[in-house]
Structure formats: structure tokens, C-alpha cells
Motif scaffolding. Structure first.
Motif, PDB file in Angstrom:
ATOM      1  N   VAL A 115       0.828  -1.202   0.000  1.00  0.00           N
ATOM      2  CA  VAL A 115       0.000   0.000   0.000  1.00  0.00           C
ATOM      3  C   VAL A 115       0.862   1.252   0.000  1.00  0.00           C
ATOM      4  O   VAL A 115       2.064   1.205   0.262  1.00  0.00           O
ATOM      5  N   ALA A 116       0.215   2.354  -0.295  1.00  0.00           N
ATOM      6  CA  ALA A 116       0.858   3.667  -0.182  1.00  0.00           C
ATOM      7  C   ALA A 116       0.363   4.328   1.094  1.00  0.00           C
ATOM      8  O   ALA A 116      -0.836   4.545   1.258  1.00  0.00           O
ATOM      9  N   GLY A 117       1.246   4.597   2.026  1.00  0.00           N
ATOM     10  CA  GLY A 117       0.853   5.348   3.209  1.00  0.00           C
ATOM     11  C   GLY A 117       0.536   6.777   2.827  1.00  0.00           C
ATOM     12  O   GLY A 117       1.165   7.351   1.938  1.00  0.00           O
ATOM     13  N   LEU A 118      -0.456   7.363   3.473  1.00  0.00           N
ATOM     14  CA  LEU A 118      -0.806   8.744   3.149  1.00  0.00           C
ATOM     15  C   LEU A 118       0.379   9.670   3.383  1.00  0.00           C
ATOM     16  O   LEU A 118       0.628  10.588   2.603  1.00  0.00           O
ATOM     17  N   ALA A 119       1.119   9.418   4.451  1.00  0.00           N
ATOM     18  CA  ALA A 119       2.348  10.170   4.738  1.00  0.00           C
ATOM     19  C   ALA A 119       3.518   9.195   4.661  1.00  0.00           C
ATOM     20  O   ALA A 119       4.240   8.968   5.628  1.00  0.00           O
ATOM     21  N   GLY A 120       3.695   8.611   3.485  1.00  0.00           N
ATOM     22  CA  GLY A 120       4.578   7.471   3.324  1.00  0.00           C
ATOM     23  C   GLY A 120       6.063   7.727   3.401  1.00  0.00           C
ATOM     24  O   GLY A 120       6.852   6.783   3.242  1.00  0.00           O
ATOM     25  N   ARG A 121       6.449   8.966   3.631  1.00  0.00           N
ATOM     26  CA  ARG A 121       7.875   9.245   3.847  1.00  0.00           C
ATOM     27  C   ARG A 121       8.145   9.690   5.273  1.00  0.00           C
ATOM     28  O   ARG A 121       9.258  10.109   5.595  1.00  0.00           O
ATOM     29  N   CYS A 122       7.120   9.594   6.133  1.00  0.00           N
ATOM     30  CA  CYS A 122       7.302   9.903   7.549  1.00  0.00           C
ATOM     31  C   CYS A 122       7.811   8.667   8.291  1.00  0.00           C
ATOM     32  O   CYS A 122       7.887   7.572   7.741  1.00  0.00           O
ATOM     33  N   THR A 123       8.163   8.864   9.536  1.00  0.00           N
ATOM     34  CA  THR A 123       8.697   7.790  10.372  1.00  0.00           C
ATOM     35  C   THR A 123       7.618   7.280  11.316  1.00  0.00           C
ATOM     36  O   THR A 123       6.845   8.069  11.871  1.00  0.00           O
ATOM     37  N   ILE A 124       7.574   5.948  11.494  1.00  0.00           N
ATOM     38  CA  ILE A 124       6.568   5.300  12.342  1.00  0.00           C
ATOM     39  C   ILE A 124       7.210   4.930  13.685  1.00  0.00           C
ATOM     40  O   ILE A 124       8.229   4.237  13.724  1.00  0.00           O
ATOM     41  N   LEU A 125       6.605   5.384  14.771  1.00  0.00           N
ATOM     42  CA  LEU A 125       7.006   4.967  16.115  1.00  0.00           C
ATOM     43  C   LEU A 125       5.949   3.990  16.622  1.00  0.00           C
ATOM     44  O   LEU A 125       4.859   4.397  17.037  1.00  0.00           O
ATOM     45  N   PRO A 126       6.216   2.662  16.583  1.00  0.00           N
ATOM     46  CA  PRO A 126       5.203   1.689  16.992  1.00  0.00           C
ATOM     47  C   PRO A 126       5.118   1.548  18.509  1.00  0.00           C
ATOM     48  O   PRO A 126       6.138   1.375  19.188  1.00  0.00           O
ATOM     49  N   ILE A 127       3.898   1.639  19.029  1.00  0.00           N
ATOM     50  CA  ILE A 127       3.673   1.529  20.470  1.00  0.00           C
ATOM     51  C   ILE A 127       2.508   0.576  20.693  1.00  0.00           C
ATOM     52  O   ILE A 127       1.391   0.827  20.219  1.00  0.00           O
ATOM     53  N   ARG A 128       2.776  -0.518  21.380  1.00  0.00           N
ATOM     54  CA  ARG A 128       1.726  -1.499  21.665  1.00  0.00           C
ATOM     55  C   ARG A 128       1.074  -1.138  23.003  1.00  0.00           C
ATOM     56  O   ARG A 128       1.656  -1.291  24.066  1.00  0.00           O
ATOM     57  N   ALA A 129      -0.159  -0.626  22.898  1.00  0.00           N
ATOM     58  CA  ALA A 129      -0.893  -0.232  24.101  1.00  0.00           C
ATOM     59  C   ALA A 129      -2.121  -1.093  24.311  1.00  0.00           C
ATOM     60  O   ALA A 129      -2.784  -0.974  25.341  1.00  0.00           O
ATOM     61  N   ALA A 130      -2.439  -1.938  23.340  1.00  0.00           N
ATOM     62  CA  ALA A 130      -3.625  -2.776  23.418  1.00  0.00           C
ATOM     63  C   ALA A 130      -3.249  -4.234  23.203  1.00  0.00           C
ATOM     64  O   ALA A 130      -2.421  -4.554  22.355  1.00  0.00           O
ATOM     65  N   GLY A 131      -3.853  -5.096  23.971  1.00  0.00           N
ATOM     66  CA  GLY A 131      -3.680  -6.529  23.812  1.00  0.00           C
ATOM     67  C   GLY A 131      -5.011  -7.200  24.083  1.00  0.00           C
ATOM     68  O   GLY A 131      -6.077  -6.580  23.936  1.00  0.00           O
ATOM     69  N   GLU A 132      -4.975  -8.462  24.490  1.00  0.00           N
ATOM     70  CA  GLU A 132      -6.217  -9.142  24.830  1.00  0.00           C
ATOM     71  C   GLU A 132      -6.920  -8.402  25.961  1.00  0.00           C
ATOM     72  O   GLU A 132      -8.146  -8.279  25.984  1.00  0.00           O
ATOM     73  N   ILE A 133      -6.149  -7.900  26.883  1.00  0.00           N
ATOM     74  CA  ILE A 133      -6.641  -6.972  27.901  1.00  0.00           C
ATOM     75  C   ILE A 133      -5.610  -5.858  28.040  1.00  0.00           C
ATOM     76  O   ILE A 133      -4.430  -6.047  27.768  1.00  0.00           O
ATOM     77  N   SER A 134      -6.062  -4.687  28.401  1.00  0.00           N
ATOM     78  CA  SER A 134      -5.123  -3.580  28.632  1.00  0.00           C
ATOM     79  C   SER A 134      -5.713  -2.654  29.681  1.00  0.00           C
ATOM     80  O   SER A 134      -6.926  -2.478  29.766  1.00  0.00           O
ATOM     81  N   TRP A 135      -4.853  -2.085  30.479  1.00  0.00           N
ATOM     82  CA  TRP A 135      -5.251  -1.170  31.531  1.00  0.00           C
ATOM     83  C   TRP A 135      -5.348   0.256  31.003  1.00  0.00           C
ATOM     84  O   TRP A 135      -4.636   0.644  30.089  1.00  0.00           O
ATOM     85  N   ASP A 136      -6.223   1.013  31.621  1.00  0.00           N
ATOM     86  CA  ASP A 136      -6.284   2.447  31.336  1.00  0.00           C
ATOM     87  C   ASP A 136      -4.918   3.084  31.573  1.00  0.00           C
ATOM     88  O   ASP A 136      -4.468   3.946  30.813  1.00  0.00           O
ATOM     89  N   SER A 137      -4.262   2.639  32.626  1.00  0.00           N
ATOM     90  CA  SER A 137      -2.949   3.206  32.958  1.00  0.00           C
ATOM     91  C   SER A 137      -1.912   2.889  31.881  1.00  0.00           C
ATOM     92  O   SER A 137      -0.957   3.656  31.695  1.00  0.00           O
ATOM     93  N   ASP A 138      -2.083   1.757  31.153  1.00  0.00           N
ATOM     94  CA  ASP A 138      -1.182   1.466  30.039  1.00  0.00           C
ATOM     95  C   ASP A 138      -1.322   2.525  28.945  1.00  0.00           C
ATOM     96  O   ASP A 138      -0.322   2.986  28.379  1.00  0.00           O
TER      97      ASP A 138
END
Length: 333
Positions: free
Chosen positions: A237-260
Motif C-alpha cells: 500500500v501507499a501510506g498517506l504520509a509514506g515518507r514519515c517515520t513510524i514509532l510503533p507503540i503497543r498499548a492494546a492486547g487481549e486486555i489492557s489497563w487504562d494506565s497502560d
């Protein structure tokens, strides 16, 4: 750039006695550009005779190139001397009481809209809708018009707060953030409290690998691709901002806390320019506090843009039930 060189060559062909090395250039809607040439369009009062106009122009060391058709005393004129500029001549003509208006004759070129060569672009109707699959033509984001201006730059960091993101995906890997301050094992190189966070962080498992850890833990991969999948690389695919940098952050899983989520937003806002949240989260006081801090205090006081997806179910959202409806965020529908 190449467009400027084309304009210079064209002007030299039209006016071989003049030097067009320094051209003022304007970019207008749709990717068009225009350059100022040493010729002027001028309209004189209707009661001024052609003979009088010739005399006035001779006094200004200018000559008529052509008279324009239509209503009014309109001419295209040029300086008689190659040392004079069109802008100077236009100013002198505009100051005459016999003149209604005068300005430089702009040379325009319609630039072809740029489209990347990503193989799945034809299926990305939301970026470029040609009516494929029975859709309505041009009901899209108008991405090609934006791409005529920019597809982003690697210095702009988009934090994708979601579930797992495939860091080695061929359409993402080249754009994944790399923390140059981290490198030594078990050493927090940048002193931010997250050891070896050289490619983001996993707030669900509490480690430095935000990759998917569950079979269906792949929503973050798709969202990263939509935002900034590698652009014009002949695949995916073509990213809409495909020359920007992606910082991946996993904040969601099977369960996740508000504090996460609170921690993830704070972590992202320390580095990223844009925070992208394509997950349904309730606008608790803790979450909204973190969003507000990112907006105002993120990036060492510069502030961040926080984007939240409104969802795919067509349900009317309210401020009290979905952070995407909050005034603090830019809602993406």
C-alpha cells in the motif's frame, strides 16, 4: 528543481536575448506552478488612443508585443532593453493615470498529478477513487493533490498507538523509528526510563518489542501502513504520509489497563509529532489528561497533534463514551 529548469529553458526560447536565471515561482492549487516573465499585461482607459499608447510606451522604453482581443484597451508589452525587468515595467505602467491596471504576464504549466507505484494503490479508493468496484469517482481524500506538495519527511514521527506492529514488514521496515541513543544491552541510552527502546515500546507486556504477540494482534500493522507505509516502493500500500517515520507503540492486547494507555500517550508525546490512535478507548479523566498534556506539553513544549479514529460501525459517538469525539483530538472518520 526540474520544473524550474524547464521553465528557464522555455523562457530562453521565447526571449533569447534575456537572462532568466532568477525566476520568482509560485505553486498553486493542483500542483500547478507559474513563473514571472519579462512581459506585462496592461489595460489602458478606453478613451486612450492606440497612437497615444505607443507614445507612452516609448517614453517608458517599452514596446507592444500584441494587442489582446475582447473588450478594453489591453496589451502585452515588453521592455525594449534586456536590462529592464517585467516587474519594474509593470510598476511604472500601473502608476500612469491612463492605466487601469498592469501586472506581469505569468507563464503557467499544469503539472501532472503524482501517483506512487505501490501495487495496492488501485484498491485504496479512499486515497484515489477512480470509481473502482462501483464506487463514486473522486469521493476520496484527494491524496494525489497532497502528494504533489509532500508525502511527508522522515523527520516527522507518527506514533501509532495500537496493538502489535510487524517491525519487519516489507512495506513498513524502512520507515520504522530507530532510536540512535539506544544500543548497549540493558542500558537506558536516552535516560527516558525505557531500556533499549530502540524501536518503540510494548506497554502491555512491558518490554521493548511492540511486535504482535497474539494470532490476531495485527491491527497496529495495518494502521501503521495506512499512516506511513513505505511510499512509492513498488509493493503493498501507499501510506498517506509514506515518507514519515513510524514509532510503533503497543498499548492494546487481549486486555489492557487504562494506565497502560496513559503511559503510552506520555511516552509517545515525548518523541512523536503526531499521535495516531485507531482504537476505541473511553475518555476517562486519566486518558484526557494525558491527551491534553500531549497537545500542550509534548515534544518539550512544542505540542503534538493527537488523532483518534471514530470507528467503522456508523454509530453516533459522544464525548462521554469515546475519546474520538473529544474536542481535544483530531477525529478521523
Amino acid at each position: 528543481g526540474e520544473e524550474r529548469d524547464v521553465a528557464v529553458d522555455l523562457l530562453r526560447t521565447l526571449f533569447p536575448a534575456r537572462d532568466f536565471q532568477e525566476l520568482s515561482r509560485q505553486r498553486s492549487k493542483g500542483g500547478r506552478w507559474a513563473v514571472s516573465a519579462d512581459r506585462v499585461i496592461v489595460r489602458f482607459r478606453d478613451d486612450i488612443s492606440h497612437a497615444s499608447i505607443r507614445e507612452m510606451l516609448a517614453d517608458l522604453d517599452a514596446v507592444i508585443l500584441k494587442q489582446l482581443q475582447g473588450v478594453g484597451n489591453r496589451y502585452v508589452v515588453v521592455p525594449a532593453s534586456p536590462d529592464d525587468s517585467g516587474s519594474e515595467l509593470a510598476a511604472r505602467l500601473a502608476a500612469l493615470p491612463e492605466t487601469l491596471w498592469a501586472h506581469e504576464d505569468l507563464l503557467r504549466r499544469n503539472a501532472k498529478k503524482f501517483l506512487p507505484d505501490d501495487t495496492e494503490l488501485g484498491n485504496q479508493w479512499y486515497l484515489h477513487n477512480t470509481g473502482q468496484d462501483g464506487g463514486m469517482k473522486n469521493r476520496d481524500l484527494g491524496a494525489e493533490r497532497a502528494w504533489n506538495i509532500t508525502a511527508g519527511t522522515s523527520s516527522v514521527i507518527i506514533a501509532v498507538l495500537d496493538d502489535g506492529c510487524d517491525l519487519d514488514h516489507p512495506d513498513l521496515a524502512a520507515n520504522i523509528f530507530s532510536n540512535r541513543l539506544e544500543g548497549l544491552p540493558d542500558v537506558d541510552g536516552d535516560g527516558n526510563g525505557f531500556t533499549n527502546d530502540w524501536r518503540g515500546w510494548d506497554f502491555v507486556d512491558g518490554d521493548n518489542d511492540p511486535s504482535p504477540s497474539l494470532p490476531d494482534d495485527n491491527h497496529g500493522t495495518a494502521m501503521a501502513g495506512l499512516a506511513a507505509g513505505v511510499f512509492d516502493n513498488g509493493l503493498g500500500v501507499a501510506g498517506l504520509a509514506g515518507r514519515c517515520t513510524i514509532l510503533p507503540i503497543r498499548a492494546a492486547g487481549e486486555i489492557s489497563w487504562d494506565s497502560d494507555w496513559v503511559s503510552a500517550i506520555a511516552y509517545a508525546s515525548a518523541t512523536a509529532d503526531v499521535l495516531s490512535i485507531s482504537y476505541y478507548i473511553e475518555p476517562t479523566r486519566a486518558v484526557l489528561d494525558s491527551i491534553n498534556e500531549a497537545l500542550v506539553q509534548g515534544r518539550n513544549g512544542l505540542g503534538c497533534i493527537v488523532c483518534c479514529a471514530l470507528g467503522n460501525d456508523g454509530v453516533l459517538r459522544s464525548y462521554s463514551t469515546d475519546a474520538a469525539a473529544a474536542a481535544e483530538v483530531l477525529t478521523i472518520s
